[in-house]
Motif scaffolding. Structure first.
Motif, short mmCIF file in Angstrom:
data_model
loop_
_atom_site.label_atom_id
_atom_site.label_comp_id
_atom_site.label_asym_id
_atom_site.label_seq_id
_atom_site.Cartn_x
_atom_site.Cartn_y
_atom_site.Cartn_z
N LEU A 33 -34.87 -8.99 -19.42
CA LEU A 33 -35.22 -10.11 -19.93
C LEU A 33 -34.34 -10.10 -21.20
N VAL A 34 -34.26 -8.95 -21.94
CA VAL A 34 -33.67 -8.87 -23.09
C VAL A 34 -32.01 -9.09 -22.81
N ALA A 35 -31.70 -8.40 -21.70
CA ALA A 35 -30.33 -8.71 -21.19
C ALA A 35 -29.89 -10.17 -21.12
N LEU A 36 -30.81 -10.88 -20.47
CA LEU A 36 -30.63 -12.38 -20.33
C LEU A 36 -30.67 -13.24 -21.57
N LYS A 37 -31.58 -12.63 -22.53
CA LYS A 37 -31.72 -13.33 -23.78
C LYS A 37 -30.53 -13.19 -24.64
N ASN A 38 -30.08 -11.78 -24.52
CA ASN A 38 -28.63 -11.50 -25.32
C ASN A 38 -27.28 -12.39 -24.81
N LYS A 39 -27.54 -12.73 -23.27
CA LYS A 39 -26.28 -13.47 -22.73
C LYS A 39 -26.53 -15.05 -23.30
N VAL A 40 -27.63 -15.68 -23.25
CA VAL A 40 -27.74 -16.84 -23.54
C VAL A 40 -28.39 -17.61 -24.63
N ASP A 41 -29.02 -16.64 -25.40
CA ASP A 41 -29.51 -16.95 -26.69
C ASP A 41 -29.49 -15.75 -27.80
N PRO A 42 -28.42 -15.60 -28.16
CA PRO A 42 -28.12 -14.31 -28.93
C PRO A 42 -28.40 -14.44 -30.19
N THR A 43 -28.75 -15.84 -30.67
CA THR A 43 -29.28 -15.87 -32.33
C THR A 43 -30.42 -16.38 -31.96
N ASN A 44 -31.53 -16.08 -31.17
CA ASN A 44 -32.64 -16.38 -31.18
C ASN A 44 -33.06 -17.76 -31.53
N LEU A 45 -32.16 -18.62 -31.05
CA LEU A 45 -32.57 -20.27 -31.61
C LEU A 45 -34.03 -20.46 -31.03
N PHE A 46 -34.06 -20.02 -29.70
CA PHE A 46 -35.46 -20.42 -29.22
C PHE A 46 -36.52 -18.77 -29.51
N GLY A 47 -37.07 -18.98 -30.81
CA GLY A 47 -37.70 -17.79 -31.36
C GLY A 47 -39.03 -18.12 -31.69
N VAL A 48 -39.64 -19.39 -31.38
CA VAL A 48 -41.09 -19.65 -31.75
C VAL A 48 -41.78 -19.84 -30.38
N ASN A 49 -42.10 -18.44 -30.02
CA ASN A 49 -42.84 -18.15 -28.76
C ASN A 49 -43.20 -16.75 -28.70
N GLN A 50 -43.64 -16.41 -27.37
CA GLN A 50 -43.77 -14.95 -27.37
C GLN A 50 -42.66 -14.40 -27.13
N ASN A 51 -42.11 -13.95 -28.32
CA ASN A 51 -40.62 -13.63 -28.42
C ASN A 51 -39.87 -12.45 -27.67
N ILE A 52 -38.84 -12.64 -26.80
CA ILE A 52 -38.23 -11.56 -26.32
C ILE A 52 -37.01 -11.60 -27.21
N ARG A 53 -36.78 -10.61 -28.15
CA ARG A 53 -35.91 -10.46 -29.17
C ARG A 53 -34.38 -10.18 -28.44
N PRO A 54 -33.44 -10.77 -29.06
CA PRO A 54 -31.98 -10.55 -28.41
C PRO A 54 -31.81 -9.17 -29.37
N THR A 55 -30.89 -8.17 -28.85
CA THR A 55 -30.55 -7.04 -29.43
C THR A 55 -29.14 -7.05 -29.83
N VAL A 56 -28.35 -8.08 -29.72
CA VAL A 56 -27.19 -8.16 -29.96
C VAL A 56 -26.81 -8.59 -31.62
#
Ligand SMILES: Cc1cc2nc3c(=O)[nH]c(=O)nc-3n(C[C@H](O)[C@H](O)[C@H](O)COP(=O)(O)OP(=O)(O)OC[C@H]3O[C@@H](n4cnc5c(N)ncnc54)[C@H](O)[C@@H]3O)c2cc1C
Length: 474
Positions: free
Chosen positions: A451-474
């Protein structure tokens, strides 16, 4: 309109001038609401009255194009962004303070295709609205047990209810979704298109985009099911639940039985002297043939000396709303939840012990039964991973008076601690509160890194961050 200060993700305020705001308003088919606007409070009022957040600007979307514009607007100005579906989430993740709110609650279309047995559902639709449309054709897909819950958030976290042992989670019946991604593009996600995104949205919540349309597979259900309650005194709960665990282990997958411990509400079929006393309620639903259901349920109904047994053939849509009066919006709620592989004696004892000390007549201990079709899907097939959990406990701390906050929250936490030794360590992301972000990793288990790998790819700046958040690591 005049100049607005909106909260940005960098922590600074972003100034949105009048011209920009007017152009934004003219570009959307829905409408903008801001503090003081007529429908601002309606847009920011959600199910859990403990959540009181004030977005700086609300986009009350009329369709996918509005969502595209709103996501681009939030991205361009670096805004804190929240997304509201049905507004039921206990943690209050439908709302943000000071930022932009994408409000989907006015997007209410449901289109059922009876021949293909599919439905297209917009993200403002509630479970009750979807059920009513699908049941007009004798069809349904597995949803939750409270009709005012939003289809969107429920689906994105996994989704389970009375049909799940037979037909799987809600996401197991999701065929495709239209998703607005962080760069403001509308894409389709399915097994064939954007397959990794499709994997991620089946359990990964709103972390990867805004879903503007869900396509579900439907099944023949009812329209009459065998369902209802068997109510025992709490003193009998240990014996009843020991019997129950062996009984349900061998029951067919059409049969499901959740249980609830609470103070008895003034139910018309319960003798008045029991009103307000601690009880155990078994909530039963058999979604197959009624006569077969009568045969299956017989032994459970014959056990012990129930105070009431109101199991009967019931329209499925009516059964889907039966628990609504106990789960009304607008009161204070604090929940704690765990997954369990089974009902051990120690687990049952801890539940009964805390049930004797329930701090408010609205508070309840609810335990959902899963297994069956849910467990047959491989753990890595969707982002929702804890397929082997047979029970999900939800400690519903619920009360009206803010003066009771500390006592009710302490009781819920105490029960959560007491049953922790018996739990699997997994969690259901849709039941997490706002004060346990560290449990998000547990909720995704071995799927978390993917999930983190997907987040890094599609939302690296964490625009979708108000949720049970999977934080990007890039
Ligand atoms: C009384 C009650 C009963 C419940 N019963 C069940 C049950 O039986 N089974 C079950 O599985 N769950 C159940 N739940 C949990 C429920 O699934 C979650 O609360 C779920 O998040 C509600 O979805 P919503 O759209 O109403 O919530 P919201 O609060 O609007 O949203 C929840 C989260 O999803 C995000 N989101 C919402 N819509 C979208 C979208 N279209 N695109 C991207 N992100 C989006 C939001 O940003 C937020 O992070 C229950 C909850 C309550 C309060």
């Amino acid at each position: 309109m005049s100049q607005l200060q909106l909260k940005s993700r960098s922590g600074e305020n972003a100034t949105i001038n009048d011209e920009t705001l007017t152009a934004f308003q003219q570009g959307v088919r829905g409408r903008l609401a801001r503090p003081g606007s007529e429908d601002y409070d309606q847009a920011r009022t959600i199910w859990n009255a403990m959540i009181d957040r004030r977005p700086g600007l609300v986009v009350r979307c009329a369709g996918a194009a509005d969502v595209v514009r709103a996501v681009r607007f939030a991205g361009k100005h670096g805004l804190v962004l929240a997304v509201r579906g049905g507004g039921h989430n206990i943690a209050g993740n439908a709302l943000c303070d000071g930022g932009l709110l994408i409000d989907l609650s006015l997007m209410k279309s449901v289109r059922v295709d009876p021949a293909r047995r599919t439905a297209r559902v917009e993200p403002g639709v509630t479970l009750g609205e979807f059920d009513r449309e699908a049941q007009a054709f004798g069809l349904a897909t597995p949803l939750g047990i409270n009709s005012t819950t939003g289809v969107a958030g429920l689906t994105l976290g996994g989704g389970f209810g009375w049909l799940s042992r037979r037909l799987g989670l809600t996401i197991d019946n999701l065929l495709s979704a239209d998703v607005v991604t962080a760069d403001g593009e509308l894409v389709r996600a399915s097994e064939q298109e954007n397959a990794e995104l499709f994997w991620g949205i089946r359990g990964g919540g709103g972390n990867f985009g805004v879903v503007t349309s869900f396509e579900f597979r439907l099944h023949q259900v009812g329209p009459t099911v065998l369902s209802g309650l068997i109510i025992h005194p709490l003193d009998a709960a240990r014996d009843v639940l020991r019997f129950h665990r062996d009984f349900v282990a061998n029951a067919p997958e059409e049969f499901v039985c959740w249980f609830v411990m609470r103070k008895a509400p003034p139910l018309p079929f319960l003798a008045p002297e029991w009103h307000g006393k601690e009880i155990l309620a078994l909530a039963v639903c058999y979604s197959g043939n009624i006569e077969e259901g009568e045969r299956v349920a017989k032994r459970l109904r014959a056990f012990g000396k129930p105070l009431a047994d109101v199991i009967a053939p019931t329209p499925y849509v009516a059964w889907q709303t039966l628990l609504d009066p106990l789960l009304t919006p607008g009161v204070r709620n604090y929940w704690k939840s765990h997954d369990f592989a089974g009902l051990s004696d120690g687990f049952i004892d801890a539940l009964v012990d805390h049930a004797r000390r329930i701090p408010d007549p609205m508070t309840e201990i609810a335990c959902a039964q899963l297994g069956g079709a849910v467990s047959r899907v491989p753990r890595g097939a969707t982002a929702y991973t804890h397929r082997d959990g047979q029970y999900v406990l939800n400690v519903h701390g619920r009360w009206e008076d803010p003066a009771k906050d500390a006592a009710c929250i302490a009781w819920a936490r105490s029960l959560f601690q007491a049953v922790t030794p018996f739990a699997t360590g997994g969690a259901y992301v849709n039941f997490l509160t706002q004060d346990e972000p560290e449990r998000v990793r547990a909720a995704y288990g071995e799927n978390y890194d993917r999930l983190v790998a997907l987040k890094n790819k599609v939302d690296p700046t964490n625009l979708f961050g108000v949720n049970q958040n999977i934080r990007p690591t890039v």
